[in-house]
Design a protein around this motif. Structure first.
Motif, mmCIF file in Angstrom:
data_model
loop_
_atom_site.group_PDB
_atom_site.id
_atom_site.type_symbol
_atom_site.label_atom_id
_atom_site.label_comp_id
_atom_site.label_asym_id
_atom_site.label_seq_id
_atom_site.Cartn_x
_atom_site.Cartn_y
_atom_site.Cartn_z
ATOM 1 N N PHE A 39 16.215 -11.552 27.313
ATOM 2 C CA PHE A 39 14.954 -11.473 27.903
ATOM 3 C C PHE A 39 14.365 -12.848 27.606
ATOM 4 N N ILE A 40 14.388 -13.261 26.274
ATOM 5 C CA ILE A 40 13.849 -14.569 25.737
ATOM 6 C C ILE A 40 14.554 -15.726 26.680
ATOM 7 N N GLY A 41 15.738 -15.808 26.804
ATOM 8 C CA GLY A 41 16.612 -16.662 27.677
ATOM 9 C C GLY A 41 15.868 -16.619 29.093
ATOM 10 N N PHE A 42 15.521 -15.590 29.651
ATOM 11 C CA PHE A 42 15.038 -15.539 31.067
ATOM 12 C C PHE A 42 13.686 -16.085 31.039
ATOM 13 N N MET A 43 12.940 -16.077 29.874
ATOM 14 C CA MET A 43 11.362 -16.477 29.984
ATOM 15 C C MET A 43 11.447 -18.000 29.730
ATOM 16 N N ILE A 44 12.267 -18.534 29.121
ATOM 17 C CA ILE A 44 12.166 -20.051 28.694
ATOM 18 C C ILE A 44 11.762 -20.725 29.912
ATOM 19 N N PRO A 45 12.744 -20.752 30.904
ATOM 20 C CA PRO A 45 12.261 -21.535 32.223
ATOM 21 C C PRO A 45 10.912 -21.263 32.740
ATOM 22 N N GLU A 116 23.672 -9.216 30.891
ATOM 23 C CA GLU A 116 23.097 -10.573 31.165
ATOM 24 C C GLU A 116 21.879 -10.495 32.050
ATOM 25 N N ILE A 117 20.664 -11.237 31.472
ATOM 26 C CA ILE A 117 19.447 -11.525 32.604
ATOM 27 C C ILE A 117 19.483 -13.071 32.760
ATOM 28 N N ASP A 118 20.033 -13.231 34.007
ATOM 29 C CA ASP A 118 20.146 -14.650 34.632
ATOM 30 C C ASP A 118 18.644 -15.216 34.851
ATOM 31 N N PRO A 119 18.477 -16.311 34.104
ATOM 32 C CA PRO A 119 17.274 -17.150 34.168
ATOM 33 C C PRO A 119 17.007 -17.534 35.755
ATOM 34 N N LEU A 120 15.739 -17.806 36.230
ATOM 35 C CA LEU A 120 15.676 -18.035 37.741
ATOM 36 C C LEU A 120 16.083 -19.642 37.850
ATOM 37 N N GLY A 122 17.690 -23.342 35.410
ATOM 38 C CA GLY A 122 17.951 -23.998 34.157
ATOM 39 C C GLY A 122 16.606 -24.518 33.711
ATOM 40 N N VAL A 123 16.869 -25.114 32.206
ATOM 41 C CA VAL A 123 15.694 -25.639 31.524
ATOM 42 C C VAL A 123 15.231 -27.035 32.200
ATOM 43 N N ILE A 124 16.349 -27.819 32.534
ATOM 44 C CA ILE A 124 15.926 -29.304 33.036
ATOM 45 C C ILE A 124 15.497 -29.210 34.320
ATOM 46 N N THR A 125 15.946 -27.986 35.190
ATOM 47 C CA THR A 125 15.246 -27.898 36.376
ATOM 48 C C THR A 125 13.884 -27.591 36.357
ATOM 49 N N ALA A 126 13.783 -26.474 35.613
ATOM 50 C CA ALA A 126 12.102 -26.075 35.274
ATOM 51 C C ALA A 126 11.449 -27.258 34.965
ATOM 52 N N LEU A 127 11.828 -28.000 34.002
ATOM 53 C CA LEU A 127 11.166 -29.313 33.467
ATOM 54 C C LEU A 127 10.667 -30.438 34.571
ATOM 55 N N ILE A 128 11.610 -30.575 35.342
ATOM 56 C CA ILE A 128 11.474 -31.482 36.384
ATOM 57 C C ILE A 128 10.621 -30.910 37.544
ATOM 58 N N THR A 129 10.835 -29.933 37.924
ATOM 59 C CA THR A 129 9.831 -29.018 38.857
ATOM 60 C C THR A 129 8.535 -29.052 38.292
ATOM 61 N N MET A 327 9.377 -20.965 21.027
ATOM 62 C CA MET A 327 9.602 -20.526 22.230
ATOM 63 C C MET A 327 10.018 -21.397 23.303
ATOM 64 N N ALA A 328 9.244 -22.647 23.355
ATOM 65 C CA ALA A 328 9.309 -23.635 24.388
ATOM 66 C C ALA A 328 10.628 -24.415 23.972
ATOM 67 N N ALA A 329 11.073 -24.360 22.576
ATOM 68 C CA ALA A 329 12.144 -25.255 22.329
ATOM 69 C C ALA A 329 13.401 -24.530 22.364
ATOM 70 N N ILE A 330 13.376 -23.311 22.406
ATOM 71 C CA ILE A 330 14.800 -22.812 22.776
ATOM 72 C C ILE A 330 15.617 -23.060 23.719
ATOM 73 N N GLY A 331 14.918 -23.394 24.708
ATOM 74 C CA GLY A 331 15.773 -23.879 25.859
ATOM 75 C C GLY A 331 16.507 -25.182 25.601
ATOM 76 N N ILE A 332 16.091 -26.251 24.877
ATOM 77 C CA ILE A 332 16.687 -27.400 24.473
ATOM 78 C C ILE A 332 17.521 -27.032 23.375
ATOM 79 N N LEU A 333 17.445 -26.285 22.428
ATOM 80 C CA LEU A 333 18.366 -25.763 21.372
ATOM 81 C C LEU A 333 19.621 -25.240 22.073
#
Length: 383
Positions: A39-45, A116-120, A122-129, A327-333
């Motif tokens: 769930f945390i992984g899903f929320m990060i993006p 698995e709860i697939d995020p909508l 990726g982290v980089i896609t979310a950042l650029i968007t 919480m925000a940094a987990i995506g990078i790690l």
């Protein structure tokens, strides 16, 4: 403080559960850990997308020079803080921890089930968007889009406050139950206790450096400037929130003779984007986790530099609640360093244990940023 006590209780409960060896109870905690981790992984993006887009959209309301100076100074401070923390951690960690001291896999124990709860995205896609829409909204001032991202940010923050933060003690309990079952929990706690002390000491050194630099630019006594900011530091220790401390930080920055218009803009902005104390903790704890977990190797500087640079950017998405930065940094790690569930859990536990000190370092540094921006913009007006 209540949250810290709950986390300590979660750690203690996890250790006791793992040590007494009741398999079904340990596996229950591991099951919750696995599901909650998904769930945390899903929320990060979503955190990155809505918080960065909403924050960037607000920058267009101010002069470009003031925005550029504030954002640039805050980012350089955060980047330099992360680099300093990396070198300190890589010097100290070999003295207090042996590499691979904690096995990557548990002692044959797994949860009852996982999914698995697939995020909508990726982290980089979310950042650029987020930057694409944020900059676009700042330019065209589309109120419908701005309201959409603002309300999305409110919903995500509500999820963090009402679901993620309250359930973190159970998630941490699952991590430490596994460590206790492995028989490595006490060695881990000893090492991480020293790491937290090192992180807090690094905060204090960095705060002093910031005010030496700001005092040099402003032609003022850095100790006097720092003394004026102490109320903000101690307020942040209690609130664990840069946002909640803004009124005190703003008052003390003005007491340091920062012009009102500069303070009114740079202090709230700094509370959102300048998280040097948080980055110091994240980098220090990252090196610690990679030192003690089997399957990881401590990265060299040129491997870690892009991670630190991205952390400086991703901090824009840090929600203004306790634990928001991690919480925000987990995506990078996870995306850049390959952190698995155990590593993420240890990072969250470590970060939350010192969150009040990291927040205090962040807000105190905001006062130094305001001084530098005030000096530069004053010189620009006079030239």
């Amino acid at each position: 403080m209540k949250l810290i006590l709950k986390l300590i209780a979660g750690i203690a409960a996890g250790i006791v559960t793992g040590l007494i060896g009741i398999d079904w109870l340990t596996r229950t905690l591991l099951t919750f850990r696995d599901i909650f981790g998904e769930f945390i992984g899903f929320m990060i993006p979503l955190i990155i997308l809505f918080f960065i887009a909403s924050g960037v959209s607000k920058l267009g309301a101010h002069s470009g020079k003031l925005v550029g100076m504030s954002v640039g100074t805050a980012y350089l401070s955060t980047l330099a803080a992360g680099i300093a923390a990396f070198f300190i951690a890589t010097i100290v960690m070999p003295l207090i921890a042996s590499e691979g001291a904690v096995p990557e896999e548990g002692a044959g124990l797994e949860g009852f089930f996982s999914f698995e709860i697939d995020p909508l995205m990726g982290v980089i896609t979310a950042l650029i968007t987020a930057f694409l829409f944020g900059i676009g909204m700042a330019k065209i001032k589309n109120n419908v889009l701005i309201r959409f991202f603002d309300e999305g940010k409110t919903i995500i923050e509500l999820v963090i406050k009402s679901i993620i933060i309250p359930l973190l003690p159970f998630y941490i309990a699952g991590i430490f139950a596994e460590l206790a079952a492995e028989g490595t929990v006490f060695d881990t706690l000893q090492v991480f206790g020293l790491v937290l002390v090192i992180a807090v000491l690094t905060h204090w050194v960095w705060i002093f450096i910031q005010y030496v630099v700001a005092g040099s630019f402003a032609g003022r006594n850095p100790l006097s400037l720092l003394k004026n900011m102490l109320p903000a530091y101690f307020t942040a220790l209690g609130t664990m929130s840069s946002a909640a401390t803004i009124p005190v930080t703003l008052r003390q920055a003005k007491a340091n003779k920062v012009r009102e218009d500069v303070a009114d803009f740079s202090i709230p902005l700094g509370a959102t984007i300048h998280l040097s104390g948080s980055v110091i903790t994240i980098v220090s704890c990252t090196i610690a986790v990679m030192s003690v977990l089997d399957g990881y190797a401590v990265p060299d500087f040129f491997t870690m530099l892009p991670v630190i640079a991205m952390l400086g950017v991703i901090m824009i998405a840090a929600p203004g609640v306790p634990g928001g930065a991690i919480m925000a940094a987990i995506g990078i790690l996870t995306s850049m360093l390959g952190f698995n569930e155990a590593a993420v859990g240890l990072m969250i536990a470590l970060y939350m244990a010192q969150d009040s000190f990291g927040t205090a370092a962040n807000v105190t540094g905001d006062g130094a940023i305001a001084l530098v921006v005030d000096k530069f913009t004053a010189n620009a007006k006079n030239s």
